[in-house]
Scaffold this active site. Structure first.
Site, PDB file in Angstrom:
ATOM      1  N   GLU A 138      44.242  53.687  32.372  1.00  0.00           N
ATOM      2  CA  GLU A 138      45.045  53.143  31.267  1.00  0.00           C
ATOM      3  C   GLU A 138      44.293  51.981  30.625  1.00  0.00           C
ATOM      4  O   GLU A 138      43.471  51.351  31.278  1.00  0.00           O
ATOM      5  CB  GLU A 138      46.389  52.599  31.798  1.00  0.00           C
ATOM      6  CG  GLU A 138      47.224  53.648  32.472  1.00  0.00           C
ATOM      7  CD  GLU A 138      48.493  53.068  33.099  1.00  0.00           C
ATOM      8  OE1 GLU A 138      48.766  51.874  32.919  1.00  0.00           O
ATOM      9  OE2 GLU A 138      49.191  53.841  33.769  1.00  0.00           O
TER      10      GLU A 138
ATOM     11  N   LYS B 204      43.890  48.218  29.584  1.00  0.00           N
ATOM     12  CA  LYS B 204      44.459  46.958  30.054  1.00  0.00           C
ATOM     13  C   LYS B 204      44.801  46.131  28.817  1.00  0.00           C
ATOM     14  O   LYS B 204      43.922  45.579  28.142  1.00  0.00           O
ATOM     15  CB  LYS B 204      43.478  46.220  30.959  1.00  0.00           C
ATOM     16  CG  LYS B 204      44.096  44.994  31.568  1.00  0.00           C
ATOM     17  CD  LYS B 204      43.261  44.497  32.727  1.00  0.00           C
ATOM     18  CE  LYS B 204      43.970  43.390  33.468  1.00  0.00           C
ATOM     19  NZ  LYS B 204      44.323  42.252  32.617  1.00  0.00           N
TER      20      LYS B 204
ATOM     21  N   ASP C 222      46.052  43.240  26.448  1.00  0.00           N
ATOM     22  CA  ASP C 222      45.952  41.789  26.550  1.00  0.00           C
ATOM     23  C   ASP C 222      47.240  41.147  26.030  1.00  0.00           C
ATOM     24  O   ASP C 222      47.371  40.869  24.844  1.00  0.00           O
ATOM     25  CB  ASP C 222      44.741  41.325  25.734  1.00  0.00           C
ATOM     26  CG  ASP C 222      44.192  40.030  26.262  1.00  0.00           C
ATOM     27  OD1 ASP C 222      44.701  39.541  27.285  1.00  0.00           O
ATOM     28  OD2 ASP C 222      43.253  39.508  25.644  1.00  0.00           O
TER      29      ASP C 222
ATOM     30  N   TYR D  78      54.237  50.586  31.433  1.00  0.00           N
ATOM     31  CA  TYR D  78      53.235  51.241  32.277  1.00  0.00           C
ATOM     32  C   TYR D  78      53.578  51.295  33.760  1.00  0.00           C
ATOM     33  O   TYR D  78      52.762  51.669  34.568  1.00  0.00           O
ATOM     34  CB  TYR D  78      51.864  50.590  32.114  1.00  0.00           C
ATOM     35  CG  TYR D  78      51.864  49.081  32.224  1.00  0.00           C
ATOM     36  CD1 TYR D  78      52.273  48.442  33.383  1.00  0.00           C
ATOM     37  CD2 TYR D  78      51.435  48.298  31.156  1.00  0.00           C
ATOM     38  CE1 TYR D  78      52.279  47.078  33.482  1.00  0.00           C
ATOM     39  CE2 TYR D  78      51.436  46.916  31.244  1.00  0.00           C
ATOM     40  CZ  TYR D  78      51.862  46.308  32.409  1.00  0.00           C
ATOM     41  OH  TYR D  78      51.865  44.953  32.507  1.00  0.00           O
TER      42      TYR D  78
ATOM     43  N   LYS E  44      37.226  45.078  34.211  1.00  0.00           N
ATOM     44  CA  LYS E  44      37.149  44.155  33.080  1.00  0.00           C
ATOM     45  C   LYS E  44      35.881  44.422  32.297  1.00  0.00           C
ATOM     46  O   LYS E  44      34.808  44.571  32.902  1.00  0.00           O
ATOM     47  CB  LYS E  44      37.131  42.712  33.575  1.00  0.00           C
ATOM     48  CG  LYS E  44      38.423  42.276  34.219  1.00  0.00           C
ATOM     49  CD  LYS E  44      39.394  41.793  33.165  1.00  0.00           C
ATOM     50  CE  LYS E  44      40.635  41.207  33.768  1.00  0.00           C
ATOM     51  NZ  LYS E  44      40.713  39.782  33.741  1.00  0.00           N
TER      52      LYS E  44
ATOM     53  N   CYS F 193      31.055  10.207  49.753  1.00  0.00           N
ATOM     54  CA  CYS F 193      32.179  10.708  48.949  1.00  0.00           C
ATOM     55  C   CYS F 193      32.220   9.965  47.612  1.00  0.00           C
ATOM     56  O   CYS F 193      32.187   8.729  47.596  1.00  0.00           O
ATOM     57  CB  CYS F 193      33.494  10.495  49.705  1.00  0.00           C
ATOM     58  SG  CYS F 193      34.924  10.907  48.695  1.00  0.00           S
TER      59      CYS F 193
ATOM     60  N   CYS G 186      35.700   7.749  47.837  1.00  0.00           N
ATOM     61  CA  CYS G 186      35.966   6.666  48.793  1.00  0.00           C
ATOM     62  C   CYS G 186      34.674   6.170  49.453  1.00  0.00           C
ATOM     63  O   CYS G 186      34.721   5.272  50.281  1.00  0.00           O
ATOM     64  CB  CYS G 186      36.958   7.126  49.853  1.00  0.00           C
ATOM     65  SG  CYS G 186      36.264   8.353  50.973  1.00  0.00           S
TER      66      CYS G 186
ATOM     67  N   CYS H 128      34.325  15.331  52.923  1.00  0.00           N
ATOM     68  CA  CYS H 128      34.742  13.955  53.147  1.00  0.00           C
ATOM     69  C   CYS H 128      35.819  14.033  54.211  1.00  0.00           C
ATOM     70  O   CYS H 128      36.814  14.722  54.042  1.00  0.00           O
ATOM     71  CB  CYS H 128      35.312  13.359  51.859  1.00  0.00           C
ATOM     72  SG  CYS H 128      36.215  11.835  52.158  1.00  0.00           S
TER      73      CYS H 128
ATOM     74  N   CYS I 118      41.073   9.004  52.069  1.00  0.00           N
ATOM     75  CA  CYS I 118      40.392   9.226  50.787  1.00  0.00           C
ATOM     76  C   CYS I 118      41.414   9.523  49.695  1.00  0.00           C
ATOM     77  O   CYS I 118      42.195  10.461  49.811  1.00  0.00           O
ATOM     78  CB  CYS I 118      39.404  10.386  50.900  1.00  0.00           C
ATOM     79  SG  CYS I 118      38.650  10.811  49.312  1.00  0.00           S
TER      80      CYS I 118
HETATM   81  S1  IVH Z   1      49.850  47.596  36.191  1.00  0.00           S
HETATM   82  C1  IVH Z   1      51.710  46.935  40.224  1.00  0.00           C
HETATM   83  N1  IVH Z   1      48.889  48.469  33.884  1.00  0.00           N
HETATM   84  O1  IVH Z   1      47.305  43.061  33.652  1.00  0.00           O
HETATM   85  C2  IVH Z   1      51.286  47.186  38.814  1.00  0.00           C
HETATM   86  N2  IVH Z   1      49.002  46.108  34.230  1.00  0.00           N
HETATM   87  O2  IVH Z   1      45.632  41.509  35.491  1.00  0.00           O
HETATM   88  C3  IVH Z   1      50.776  45.975  38.128  1.00  0.00           C
HETATM   89  N3  IVH Z   1      48.252  44.768  32.312  1.00  0.00           N
HETATM   90  O3  IVH Z   1      49.952  41.504  35.372  1.00  0.00           O
HETATM   91  C4  IVH Z   1      50.430  46.050  36.708  1.00  0.00           C
HETATM   92  N4  IVH Z   1      47.765  46.477  30.995  1.00  0.00           N
HETATM   93  O4  IVH Z   1      50.244  41.984  32.829  1.00  0.00           O
HETATM   94  C5  IVH Z   1      49.190  47.388  34.639  1.00  0.00           C
HETATM   95  N5  IVH Z   1      48.102  49.374  31.892  1.00  0.00           N
HETATM   96  C6  IVH Z   1      48.407  48.305  32.636  1.00  0.00           C
HETATM   97  C7  IVH Z   1      48.208  46.987  32.163  1.00  0.00           C
HETATM   98  C8  IVH Z   1      48.515  45.909  33.004  1.00  0.00           C
HETATM   99  C9  IVH Z   1      47.809  45.155  31.098  1.00  0.00           C
HETATM  100  C10 IVH Z   1      48.369  43.376  32.774  1.00  0.00           C
HETATM  101  C11 IVH Z   1      49.637  43.023  33.529  1.00  0.00           C
HETATM  102  C12 IVH Z   1      49.161  42.540  34.874  1.00  0.00           C
HETATM  103  C13 IVH Z   1      47.765  42.089  34.553  1.00  0.00           C
HETATM  104  C14 IVH Z   1      46.882  42.036  35.788  1.00  0.00           C
END
Ligand code: IVH
Length: 663
Positions: A110, A112, A114, A219, A307, A401, A404, A419, A424
């Site tokens: 899927e 990700k 933002d 999702y 990422k 340190c 301190c 330290c 401290c």
């Molecule tokens: S699944 C247990 N699917 O990414 C399932 N998250 O870095 C957890 N996010 O907190 C999330 N797109 O806010 C899932 N296709 C996607 C996503 C997604 C964006 C975000 C979400 C999560 C964060 C983690």
């Protein structure tokens, strides 16, 4: 009146359908003018006859509800985050780990998105609540704002109870449009889509949120078993059939090659998408497999986020300064000429320890490359040696340190300097900051700077002093910047935090080796601080997931901190675990169960709860990893599966015998 009620229903249906076609299917069926006309008609009826206004009426879309504060909501199931991977090798490691457990998974890939995650709760098919992720356990009620998001259904086609989760985001074009308007009005610009979405959803006045034109993708279905759903893909299809906006780009892939192809394709398309994505989420498709793979305190083990590669920029390393942490560890930090990477300004980056700096051969004055990926902490990659002028100053680790000035200590086999001075100031400040932090006692209003200031002014020298801020109110208010109102809020929050469950206190004390997960484990196992303090090293080590280093650290801590605990107790700080108490039973604890058929006098939910209270796992389908199958009357095919695989079977009598012995 009846006719009016009917008209309200008609208009609601027309407007909901129009919304769905336009915002979810991207396929408008009526014109904007028609939409406005129907909407105005409905608003008029509701204004004249407020008794006909349903809480999930489409008139909520325009906003109007204003709240005075965000209520806290505890999530039914924690809202977890995702672990990150950054390259092909790490994706392969993720897959290999799962295969090592004996599975051959298919995955769903899927985008990700933002934005920020949200939980949507429906009862009888009506949206009753929208909640932010918060710290994963407790979020904030944002229902009034969620209702303004046109791609989120207010009413489902069926009157079911369901929770779904997804991402609220702002499209790129919306951010541009808003920023143009803001520029004209001389308002500060919104930084990026994520901040803009987060800021928009945290408005008390839903009219403002409505104007921000937020969008969403769903999702995740937290309780697929309730609907007989066996795979993540089915869950996505199911949620889509209920009218939720599910990303059509989601794809089932058979293996690593499928994942890599998906990533290559989207990397090319990324810039032409209407919304920002910062990577690809990879999820195991089979839900039973997901449950068996399980979770850490923060992440599911069955999913990960790839990422996109970070962006690198060059800047000057102007200095290396040292900071002292709660444990006394001294860390070198890069001070950089400020640079903007991926929308945020970078001024500092950790250099971890002496070895790290020496291995990169960094000198003060070097031109260095800085890397940042999404929300990940920025790092110094390397020095550009060819840009050296000869004026650079070599790095030298300190031996005292910086706070301190006591002698630093380094153990022969460790990279870090410490330290060890218990007096401290910096160590003490960091301990207090840790104690009030989100995963610990979660005392809002006591930010890092305020803690530091209260420490430096002599009001709060240790965690016990926090509880007497209320007696020093007048004196504190004599200093600039402390209004009575904000101070009262802090005091209230401190008092309320006394009721926190034991695991928060355990984590907050900053005992070595005790992270949030171990704190929870110890709190639920022992139930109270008193019981935990009496535990011996052997007893601690016998607990699954507690090793000898952790056990030793716990025993040592309590040997030397009895007075502190007694003092906190006398101040009224709760020392009892408030969650479920996990007992142990050798027939049940750590075993994997499947239930089929009915057991007289006990609902399936009750059985599951009882077993889980004793740290057993209950799954939906039988596999070779199942330990015991509970077979009641009228069993399903799981009974045959159990016989085929030769798995232990408990009949009704056996099940009742064991369960009646549990609390
Ligand atoms: S699944 C247990 N699917 O990414 C399932 N998250 O870095 C957890 N996010 O907190 C999330 N797109 O806010 C899932 N296709 C996607 C996503 C997604 C964006 C975000 C979400 C999560 C964060 C983690």
């Amino acid at each position: 009146m009846n006719d009016l009620k009917k008209r309200v229903e008609e208009l609601t249906k027309i407007l909901n359908e129009a919304n769905y076609n336009y915002y979810v299917l991207d396929n408008p069926t009526i014109t904007d003018q028609e939409y406005d006309k129907y909407l105005r008609e409905l608003i008029n009826i509701e204004t004249e006859h407020p008794e006909l206004a349903d809480p999930s009426s489409p008139t909520n879309r325009v906003g109007g509800e204003v709240i005075d504060k965000f209520n806290k909501i505890v999530h039914e199931k924690p809202m977890l985050s995702l672990a990150n991977v950054f390259n092909e090798e790490e994706i392969k490691d993720f897959d290999a780990k799962i295969k090592k457990e004996g599975y051959t998974p298919e995955y769903v890939c899927e985008y990700k998105i933002d934005g920020l995650s949200v939980a949507l709760i429906y009862e009888g098919g009506k949206l009753i609540r929208g909640v932010t992720r918060g710290d994963g356990v407790t979020g904030e009620d944002i229902t009034h704002n969620v209702k303004t998001i046109k791609s989120i259904p207010l009413t489902l086609p069926r009157p079911i109870d369901i929770e779904v989760r997804g991402e609220i985001f702002m499209n790129k074009s919306t951010l541009e449009k808003l920023n143009k308007e803001r520029e004209e009005k001389g308002l500060p610009l919104l930084q990026n889509v994520r901040n803009a979405a987060a800021g928009s959803i945290r408005q008390l006045d839903s009219k403002i949120t409505a104007k921000r034109e937020l969008d969403n993708f769903i999702y995740y279905l937290p309780e697929p078993e309730k609907y007989g759903i066996k795979t993540h893909l089915e869950a996505l299809e199911f949620m889509s059939s209920l009218g939720f906006k599910v990303n059509p780009a989601n794809r089932l892939v058979k293996d690593i090659d499928g994942i890599l192809n998906f990533i290559t394709e989207i990397t090319e398309k990324r810039n032409s998408l209407p919304y920002e994505i910062d990577g690809v989420v990879i999820k195991v498709n089979d839900i039973d497999m997901q449950e068996k793979l399980g979770y850490t305190a923060k992440y599911p083990k069955w999913a990960t986020a790839y990422k996109f590669p970070a962006t690198e920029v060059l800047t000057k390393l102007t200095d290396i300064i040292f900071t002292v942490g709660r444990t006394g560890r001294v860390t070198p930090n890069a001070v950089l000429d400020p640079v903007i990477v991926m929308g945020s300004t970078i001024r500092r980056a950790t250099l971890h320890n002496e070895e790290y700096v020496l291995s990169k051969n960094l000198m003060i004055g070097d031109i260095v490359s800085i890397r940042k990926a999404g929300d990940v902490i920025p790092e110094v990659v390397e020095a550009k040696f060819e840009r050296r002028t000869g004026d650079e100053v070599p790095f030298k680790m300190i031996d005292k340190c910086p706070m301190c000035h006591s002698e630093l200590i380094k153990l022969p086999d460790q990279a870090d300097y410490y330290c060890k001075n218990p007096e401290c100031p910096k160590r003490n400040i960091e301990s207090i900051i840790h104690y009030v932090s989100r995963d610990a006692l979660n005392i809002e209003g006591l930010g890092d700077e305020i803690v530091e200031e209260l420490y430096n002014l002599g009001f709060v020298k240790n965690i016990v002093d926090l509880y007497s801020i209320k007696d020093k109110k007048k004196a504190i208010m004599e200093f600039d910047g402390y209004g009575e109102k904000s101070l009262n809020k802090i005091i209230d929050n401190i008092e309320n935090s006394k009721n926190s469950s034991l695991e928060r206190l355990l984590y907050g004390l900053g005992i070595k080796e005790i992270g949030t997960k171990t704190a929870k484990l110890l709190a639920s196992y022992f139930g109270s601080m008193d019981m935990l303090m009496q535990a011996t090293q052997e007893e601690l080590e016998s607990i699954r997931d507690i090793g000898s280093i952790t056990a030793k650290s716990v025993v040592e801590y309590f040997k030397t901190h009895q007075d502190l605990i007694a003092e906190l107790k006398s101040l009224g700080v709760n020392m009892i675990y408030k969650g479920r108490i996990a007992g142990t039973n050798e027939l049940v604890t750590d075993k994997r169960f499947v239930i089929t058929g009915t057991i007289t006098g006990l609902g399936r939910k009750e059985i599951k709860e009882k077993l889980e209270n004793y740290n057993a796992k209950v799954s939906e389908s039988v596999s070779k990893n199942t330990d015991i199958v509970i077979v009641g009357t009228n069993p399903g095919s799981k009974y045959q599966d159990a016989l085929n695989l030769g798995i232990t079977i408990w009949d009704e009598a056996k099940t009742l015998e064991v369960l009646n012995n549990l609390q």
